[in-house]
Structures are given as C-alpha cells and as structure tokens.
Write an enzyme that holds these catalytic residues in place. Structure first.
Site, PDB file in Angstrom:
ATOM      1  N   CYS A   4       0.857  -1.199   0.000  1.00 30.47           N
ATOM      2  CA  CYS A   4       0.000   0.000   0.000  1.00 30.47           C
ATOM      3  C   CYS A   4       0.884   1.238   0.000  1.00 30.47           C
ATOM      4  O   CYS A   4       0.646   2.214  -0.716  1.00 30.47           O
ATOM      5  CB  CYS A   4      -0.885   0.042   1.239  1.00 30.47           C
ATOM      6  SG  CYS A   4      -1.937  -1.388   1.474  1.00 30.47           S
TER       7      CYS A   4
ATOM      8  N   CYS B 247       2.450   3.223  -3.199  1.00 34.84           N
ATOM      9  CA  CYS B 247       1.725   4.305  -3.863  1.00 34.84           C
ATOM     10  C   CYS B 247       1.300   5.384  -2.887  1.00 34.84           C
ATOM     11  O   CYS B 247       1.364   6.574  -3.181  1.00 34.84           O
ATOM     12  CB  CYS B 247       0.468   3.774  -4.549  1.00 34.84           C
ATOM     13  SG  CYS B 247       0.781   2.608  -5.872  1.00 34.84           S
ATOM     14  N   HIS B 248       0.843   4.973  -1.702  1.00 31.17           N
ATOM     15  CA  HIS B 248       0.180   5.929  -0.798  1.00 31.17           C
ATOM     16  C   HIS B 248       1.101   6.468   0.294  1.00 31.17           C
ATOM     17  O   HIS B 248       0.662   7.288   1.099  1.00 31.17           O
ATOM     18  CB  HIS B 248      -1.045   5.275  -0.163  1.00 31.17           C
ATOM     19  CG  HIS B 248      -2.065   4.818  -1.159  1.00 31.17           C
ATOM     20  ND1 HIS B 248      -2.811   5.693  -1.906  1.00 31.17           N
ATOM     21  CD2 HIS B 248      -2.460   3.575  -1.535  1.00 31.17           C
ATOM     22  CE1 HIS B 248      -3.635   5.009  -2.696  1.00 31.17           C
ATOM     23  NE2 HIS B 248      -3.432   3.720  -2.493  1.00 31.17           N
TER      24      HIS B 248
ATOM     25  N   CYS C 159      -7.634  -1.987  -4.943  1.00 24.64           N
ATOM     26  CA  CYS C 159      -6.198  -1.697  -4.980  1.00 24.64           C
ATOM     27  C   CYS C 159      -5.401  -2.990  -5.046  1.00 24.64           C
ATOM     28  O   CYS C 159      -4.435  -3.093  -5.787  1.00 24.64           O
ATOM     29  CB  CYS C 159      -5.781  -0.908  -3.742  1.00 24.64           C
ATOM     30  SG  CYS C 159      -5.857   0.867  -3.970  1.00 24.64           S
TER      31      CYS C 159
ATOM     32  N   CYS D  63     -35.049  -0.375  10.107  1.00 27.21           N
ATOM     33  CA  CYS D  63     -33.927   0.161  10.896  1.00 27.21           C
ATOM     34  C   CYS D  63     -34.445   1.242  11.831  1.00 27.21           C
ATOM     35  O   CYS D  63     -34.100   1.319  13.004  1.00 27.21           O
ATOM     36  CB  CYS D  63     -32.871   0.778   9.984  1.00 27.21           C
ATOM     37  SG  CYS D  63     -32.258  -0.301   8.685  1.00 27.21           S
TER      38      CYS D  63
ATOM     39  N   CYS E   2     -36.138   0.800  15.537  1.00 29.19           N
ATOM     40  CA  CYS E   2     -35.299   0.812  16.734  1.00 29.19           C
ATOM     41  C   CYS E   2     -34.535   2.125  16.864  1.00 29.19           C
ATOM     42  O   CYS E   2     -34.549   2.772  17.899  1.00 29.19           O
ATOM     43  CB  CYS E   2     -34.287  -0.336  16.693  1.00 29.19           C
ATOM     44  SG  CYS E   2     -35.012  -1.953  17.078  1.00 29.19           S
TER      45      CYS E   2
ATOM     46  N   CYS F 226     -28.405  -7.148  12.724  1.00 31.59           N
ATOM     47  CA  CYS F 226     -29.685  -6.441  12.896  1.00 31.59           C
ATOM     48  C   CYS F 226     -30.768  -7.093  12.050  1.00 31.59           C
ATOM     49  O   CYS F 226     -31.873  -7.336  12.524  1.00 31.59           O
ATOM     50  CB  CYS F 226     -29.546  -4.979  12.484  1.00 31.59           C
ATOM     51  SG  CYS F 226     -28.824  -3.923  13.763  1.00 31.59           S
TER      52      CYS F 226
END
Lengths: 267, 109, 159
Positions: free
Chosen positions: A82, A85-86, A120, A183, A186, A228
């Site tokens: 990673c 490049c980053h 990536c 959703c 609750c 959930c």
C-alpha cells in the site's frame, strides 16, 4: 395485524420493554454529540467507554497495529505494498475514513473502504482480494479509517451518488422480516429506550469497524447490518452487497458531523 | 488463527524509584473449552494463554496465571518500580506450548 | 406511524413473560461458559487448596468491579492490596474466583516487591450474575479476602 406483531415479537424475545418517552440525558458528551446526533459511545456503559478511551486498553488497536504492518507489506505480482503508492497513511488516508462510501465511476456504483482496498489489491498490486471479515481486511479497514479519527463524517450524497443515497434511505425505512421492523423502528423511534436489557442507540456508524464485546473481536459495519437484519428475522444481505453499501452511505449522512471514532468499542 | 499479536505500553524514560504503570494486550481467542461447535455439537477443546510473565533485566517482576474465564484478547495492567535502565521482557504462554513475547526498553535518568 | 405503536403497546406483563422465556435463549453469548456452574463450596475448596488451613481476614483489598456488567464476555476488574511492597513486607499474590462460572478460578496474580504497588487490572468472563472473590496472600503468611457481586446482563441485540 396487531396480534400477529405481538406474537412475532414474543417469539423472538426481541421485546421493547419500555414504552413512552426516551430517557432524558443531561450529560455533556463533548465531541460524541453533535446537535441531536449521538454516537453509540453515549449509549454504552461506563466500563465499555473506558475501554475505548485509552488506546492501550482498547483491544481493537491490535487490529489497527496489524493494519499498519500490512500497509508496509509487499504482496502480489506487481511487487507493491500500500505504502508504495500511498506512502504515509497519516497523510494520504487522512480524509478517507470520513468521506466513504463514494461513487466509483468505472463500476457505476458506490464502493466502501473495504471494496476500495480490495480494488487496490487486485488491480494495482495484482494480489488476491481479502475475504470479507478476514483479519486482514478488518485490520486494514480499521487502520485506514483510524487515520481520519476525529474528523467529522462528510460524505457526498449529491451528483452521481444521489440515486444510491436514495436507495439506502429507502432501505432504512423499509420494514422487513417476520418482526416487520425497519432500521428506523429501533434506531429512530426508540433510540434511548430499552430493548430487553440493552439501551437502543441511534445506530450511528462512525465507530466502525468496531470491537464488540459480544463478538469478542473487531467486526465490520456490514456484519452489524447482518446481525440487525437477522434479529428482526429477515434474511440478511451479503456483506459487501450493493444494498448494504447504499445503506452505509445513508447512515454516514445521517451521522454527518459526528467524528470518526474508529476503532470504537461497543456492547 | 493468525499468530497472536502483543501490544505493550511502558514509559521510555523514568526517574529512579518511580512506580510505572504497564499495560499489555494480546490477540487471542481464549477458547474456554466450554463452547460447542454449532455444526457438530462437539465441545471445542480449551486453548488459552495460561501464563503471563513480565521480567526486567532477566528477573521476574510480575506474573499471572490465567484460567478460561479471562476474556478474549486478554488485557493485563500492573506496576513496576524503575530502578535502573534495562529491558522489560513480556511473555505469554499458550496451552499448545507456544510462547509469544515482546520487549520494551526503559531508560532511568 | 403505527408500526412503532404495535410493539410499544406490548403490556408490561406480556413483556416480562417474554423476557422470562427468552432470557435463557439469549443470542450471542455462545462464547460464554455454559456448562454446570461452580458454587460457593467449590470456591472455598479452591481457596483451601491454595492457602491451606489459614482463615482469610477481611480488609486490605480494594475490588473495583462494575455493579452491572453490560456484557459478561468482558468484565473489567481492578484489584489493589494495601501493602508497602518492600522486601520485608509485600503482597505475594491475589487469586480471583467467580462462584457461578463453570470453573471457579479466574486468575492468580503474582506480585514481587519490584512492582512497587500491589495493583493490577484485567478483564474476565462471567457466565451469569454472581460473586467475585479475591484472596490476597501476604509475605508474612496472612491472608485477606474480599467479595463483590456483579450483575450480568443477558441477551438483547447490543443496542
């Protein structure tokens, strides 16, 4: 109809015990509360919060550490890590955790951080994609999102993302499962009320991936969605499905302004 | 299971005689031996870290014996007096005999 | 909207019945010990095994535990023993027990004078509401004990 609902609720044990008004809470929650938006942190027990408060007590930081190592690990036929490049994630990933999911032109749909990481890997590193919920993918996602910790969630919901946001919103308000609950049943109508022995939160997503005491490990937001959905006795979608990525965008916008907390600790 | 990963917090420097707080964590499922495999119904055998030791310059300062009731990804914090500069060595011993370790340097000024 | 009204209208009595039936079948606690539990007698026996015929005294131990644990998988515990921690006078060990877990032993913590302070924290699993017992062994051979009850919340979806 009402009888059926009661029977279904009774069968599941997912009973909301307290009727009426939400608990009034005068605590000043600092950064964990923005307007009427409250992080799950503010619904957690003091002991659970204290585990999150200190990075050396928060077991999720073990995953973040692993993510840091993987960031620097060369893998795949392209011979890249990673970092190739980053470079420094603290700089290059400073915002990512606050702005994903995003619209991804080549696929014509939204992608979230997990999917960006795997893109990536497969396209740039020529490495194998990591499995959803694998230690590697959770660690890298937690590491990347941790770089944006403290930054307010600020996703883009206009332009090409707009129709996907609308789909996510539709999902959120759609009742489903044998319990016929959405959703919002609750997390909007009953946040602050007890569901059996648990205090219902607003269901904010700003702390994911999160260490859940129930899981005894770090887990993804989509794992939580699946939980959930199962609990209202609906068939869960796959982790990484378009339905859940769209919902992820809607939830991020719903919690807009709350700081990224990754990795949070929750019950 | 991936190799357990430890994490420790020890101050890098301290004054002589200072009492230091040390915090440790390690990834481990701490399989209690009480759980059943959902598919086969068979008990999953116990596999935990049963011993944690902190030594300083080769001498044991603190240790703990853990039973299956210790939570997954076990946390342990405790104290040690800074007497001289040296190396803390932390070791965790698994039921299968594996030993995981980590060291930290302390400079006493 | 009436969908929320439907479950808000569950009467307290009905709700309690459901909790009674559902409490045991709580989802998600599968990692917790589920076998037959130890009991106070087993804890006493385990303590005897460690300290022989000595009679533990009350005092000197501070046990910091939540009164109600949000999740029995991870209950933080801090134990501190009042001791000067010198070569001549120190706390050697603290043993922690839980009387309703399948096995009573939780941990034995071994101190040396080099600790400077007889204080330690960890996290433990409690299968249900029960007493946590700490037994401290001092270098002069005296033994102290302290006990605290922790209520364990079972079930629910995690909120």
């Amino acid at each position: 109809m009402r009888r059926i609902a009661l029977a279904a609720v009774a069968a599941s044990g997912l009973t909301v015990m307290l009727a009426g008004t939400a608990l009034t809470d005068e605590t000043n929650w600092g950064a964990y509360e923005v307007g009427d938006k409250r992080s799950g942190y503010t619904y957690a027990a003091a002991e659970t919060r204290s585990i999150q408060d200190d990075d050396f007590e928060n077991p999720a930081m073990l995953w973040v550490d692993t993510g840091q190592e993987l960031w620097d690990t060369v893998e795949g036929e392209a011979g890249k890590a990673c970092a190739s490049c980053h470079d420094d994630a603290a700089v290059s990933m400073a915002e990512v955790g606050a702005i994903y999911p995003v619209y991804y032109e080549p696929r014509g749909k939204l992608i979230n951080i997990e999917q960006r990481i795997n893109l990536c890997r497969t396209e740039n590193m020529k490495a194998k994609a990591w499995k959803w919920e694998s230690r590697e993918l959770l660690s890298m996602t937690a590491f990347v999102r941790n770089q944006a910790r403290g930054r307010p969630v600020a996703v883009k919901i206009d332009g090409p993302a707009a129709p996907f946001y609308e789909k996510g919103k539709e999902f959120y308000y759609q009742r489903r499962g044998q319990l016929d609950m959405a959703c919002k049943s609750c997390h909007e109508d009953n946040a602050g009320n007890m569901i059996r022995a648990n205090l219902l939160s607003q269901g904010q997503s700003n702390g994911f991936p999160t260490y859940r005491l129930k899981w005894q490990k770090v887990g993804s937001l989509h794992r939580r969605f699946r939980g959930c959905n199962s609990q209202v006795r609906a068939t869960p979608y796959k982790a990484g499905s378009d339905e859940y990525v769209n919902l992820e965008l809607f939830l991020a916008d719903r919690g807009r302004g709350l700081p990224v907390e990754t990795p949070a600790v929750r019950n | 299971m991936a190799k357990p990963k430890p994490r420790v917090k020890v101050p890098k420097t301290a004054a002589k005689g200072e009492v230091l707080e040390i915090k440790t964590l390690i990834t481990h499922k701490m399989e209690s031996g009480q759980r059943k495999d959902k598919k086969t119904g068979e008990k999953i055998p116990q596999k935990i870290i049963n011993k944690f030791v902190c030594a300083f310059n080769g001498k044991e300062v603190f240790s703990a014996d853990w039973h299956p009731a210790i939570s997954a990804n076990p946390f342990m914090s405790f104290y040690a007096v800074a007497t001289e500069s040296g190396t803390f060595e932390f070791t965790w011993t698994d039921d299968d005999g594996s030993v995981y370790s980590k060291t930290a340097q302390l400079t006493v000024e | 909207m009436n969908e929320s009204k439907q479950y808000r209208d569950v009467s307290r009595r009905q709700a309690l019945i459901v909790v009674g039936a559902g409490g045991l079948a709580a989802a998600g606690l599968t990692l917790l010990p589920q076998a037959a539990s130890a009991d106070a007698a087993a804890v006493d026996a385990a303590i005897k095994g460690l300290i022989g015929g000595k009679t533990p005294q009350a005092g000197r131990i501070t046990l910091d535990l939540p009164q109600i644990a949000e999740n029995g998988n991870t209950v933080p515990i801090t134990v501190e023993v009042d001791s000067p921690m010198t070569e001549q006078d120190y706390c050697k060990a603290v043993h922690i027990f839980a009387d309703k877990n399948p096995q009573p032993g939780v941990a034995s913590i071994n101190f040396t004078p080099a600790c400077g302070k007889a204080k330690a924290s960890t996290r433990m699993r409690l299968a249900k509401t029960q007493n946590v017992v700490a037994v401290a062994e001092m270098s002069d051979g005296s033994v102290y004990t302290a006990k605290a009850e922790v209520k364990v919340t079972i079930g629910g979806c995690g909120g």
